[in-house]
Enzyme design. Structure first.
Site, PDB file in Angstrom:
ATOM      1  CG  ASN A   7       7.312 -22.074   6.085  1.00  0.00           C
ATOM      2  OD1 ASN A   7       6.263 -22.286   5.471  1.00  0.00           O
ATOM      3  ND2 ASN A   7       7.504 -20.990   6.799  1.00  0.00           N
ATOM      4  NE  ARG A  96       3.741 -21.540   8.988  1.00  0.00           N
ATOM      5  CZ  ARG A  96       3.695 -20.286   8.587  1.00  0.00           C
ATOM      6  NH1 ARG A  96       4.707 -19.755   7.953  1.00  0.00           N
ATOM      7  NH2 ARG A  96       2.629 -19.560   8.822  1.00  0.00           N
ATOM      8  CG  HIS A 185       0.292 -15.768  11.240  1.00  0.00           C
ATOM      9  ND1 HIS A 185      -0.303 -14.563  10.956  1.00  0.00           N
ATOM     10  CD2 HIS A 185       1.140 -16.022  10.222  1.00  0.00           C
ATOM     11  CE1 HIS A 185       0.166 -14.103   9.807  1.00  0.00           C
ATOM     12  NE2 HIS A 185       1.042 -14.983   9.343  1.00  0.00           N
ATOM     13  NE  ARG A 246      -2.446 -12.960   2.557  1.00  0.00           N
ATOM     14  CZ  ARG A 246      -1.952 -13.730   3.520  1.00  0.00           C
ATOM     15  NH1 ARG A 246      -2.752 -14.343   4.362  1.00  0.00           N
ATOM     16  NH2 ARG A 246      -0.655 -13.906   3.638  1.00  0.00           N
ATOM     17  CD  GLU A 389       6.121 -18.319  11.896  1.00  0.00           C
ATOM     18  OE1 GLU A 389       6.913 -17.597  11.263  1.00  0.00           O
ATOM     19  OE2 GLU A 389       4.948 -18.495  11.551  1.00  0.00           O
TER      20      GLU A 389
END
Ligand code: ADP
Length: 406
Positions: A7, A96, A185, A246, A389
């Site tokens: 990832n 990923r 996501h 963010r 994930e």
């Protein structure tokens, strides 16, 4: 034989090693590329932390000239400690990847053509796509005989209808520049969809789910009959929920105003929206939810305000997604905040009896993921799920390596 999952972020690379046959985790690692003074200039140092499932945690400083070399060096340490070797080869590598645009809608074997497609989307994720491509090059170098497989964060949203992905902007912007909502996501939302169905003992095809992935980055997805019908992130992962640093959704008129009236240059605006907004921006204290909960409990009023804004937006989003689905079978909380903060879950669900959501206060306090936290009479279940994930990536990489079509 093993499956290596990578990832690759802009400033760190997470990796995990799984057994090919059982999909059990053998080790996890984090390569921190911010550890040195100036890695980008070729002078810095990276820090590697390796956690084997059995045995001691290993930390190592790596003297390396850049991103690619740092990943190769970290993979060398895996070999050095015997986690992969000629006797324990890496059979397949799963990556990923953040953006497959409209072209890649399922897990794929990575070949030069796929790399070219990924490269085309660099402008849509300028920090993550180059990092992902560097990591692919590094794993190709380290494991030349292992197939490389990519899972894309955007892929789970392949079937979102145009009504949900077209922005009310000139249509030519979509046609000519690809400006539309993509959603992110996806691997986490896909995992939670499967896991929720398993926990409820019903096929995903029968379920309407709202999944809130709340971590440093946060997004929610409405899933109808196993298919994502909308996600709160849009053209970029800046839209939707308020996040650690963010901003999430804000009035675009504000951006015009601060540029035109306050003379804010675009680079500064970019930095502010990505790195100095969200929980950090409102609290002025921290981007970390847990730290803010502690500060708010100690009386810090801006920490409290940041948590209140965050919670308000989660609640409002749940309502809008239930409306899109026309009802709800389960609300899912995942990600570091969703899995761990009973306060957030409690406050976000307060008053949502009108949507059939009734949290059991004791279960919410006591149970750890994966768990059903809803009151026994609640029409909709409320699930806390630990997202996995990397497991999803390992599983799909194995499937593709074994020759099945995606
Ligand atoms: P990422 O998006 O980087 O994967 P995570 O999913 O790990 O991030 O989520 C990180 C967030 O989860 C942080 O804001 C952290 O404070 C929050 N968090 C982790 N544990 C807890 C906890 N016990 N209570 C409240 N917040 C928590």
């Amino acid at each position: 034989m093993g499956i290596l999952v990578i990832n690759a972020g802009s400033s760190s690379v997470k990796f995990a090693l799984f057994r090919f046959d059982t999909l059990e985790t053998e080790a996890r690692g984090l390569l921190d590329l911010t550890a040195g003074p100036d890695l980008a200039a070729g002078e810095g140092r990276a820090a590697l932390t390796l956690r084997p499932s059995k045995g001691e945690v290993l930390t190592r400083r790596l003297d390396v000239p850049g991103y690619h070399a740092a990943v190769v060096a970290a993979l060398g340490v895996l070999a050095e400690v015997g986690l992969c070797s000629q006797q324990r080869p890496v059979r397949v590598v799963g990556h990923r990847l953040i953006h497959g645009g409209e072209a890649i809608r399922q897990p794929v074997r990575i070949d030069p053509e796929v790399k070219q497609v990924i490269r085309q989307y660099t402008h849509l994720a300028p920090l993550h796509i180059p990092a992902g491509l560097e990591a692919i090059a590094a794993t190709e170098e380290a494991f030349p005989h292992a197939p490389q497989v990519g899972l894309f964060d955007t892929a789970f949203f392949a079937h979102v209808p145009p009504a949900a992905y077209i922005y009310p902007l000139p249509y030519e912007w979509y046609e000519q520049w690809g400006i539309r909502r993509y959603g992110f996501h996806g691997t986490s939302h896909a995992y939670c969809t499967e896991r929720a169905a398993e926990m409820l003992g019903r096929p995903a095809e029968e379920l309407r789910l709202v999944i809130c992935h709340l971590g440093h980055g946060s997004s929610a997805t409405a899933v109808d009959a196993g298919v994502a019908v909308t996600n709160t992130m849009g053209f970029t992962p800046l839209e939707g929920f308020m996040m650690g640093t963010r901003c999430g959704t804000v009035d675009p008129g504000i951006l015009l105003h601060v540029m035109r009236e306050k003379g804010l240059p675009v680079e500064q605006l970019d930095e502010t929206l990505h790195k100095r907004s969200g929980l950090l921006g409102v609290s002025g204290l921290s981007a970390d939810f847990r730290e803010l909960e502690q500060a708010a409990a100690a009386g810090h009023s801006r920490a409290r305000l940041a948590l209140d804004v965050y919670t308000h937006r989660v609640k409002a989003t749940i309502g809008s997604l239930v409306a899109v689905l026309g009802g709800l079978d389960a609300l899912v909380f995942t990600g570091g905040i969703g899995e761990n903060s009973h306060r957030l879950r409690g406050e976000a669900c307060a008053g949502l009896g009108c949507l059939g959501i009734a949290l059991d206060p004791q279960r919410n306090l006591q149970l750890r993921p994966d768990a059903d936290l809803a009151a026994s009479g609640s029409p909709a279940r409320v699930l806390a799920i630990h997202t996995r994930e990397d497991y999803m990536i390992a599983r799909e990489a194995k499937r593709l390596a074994a020759g099945a079509r995606g």
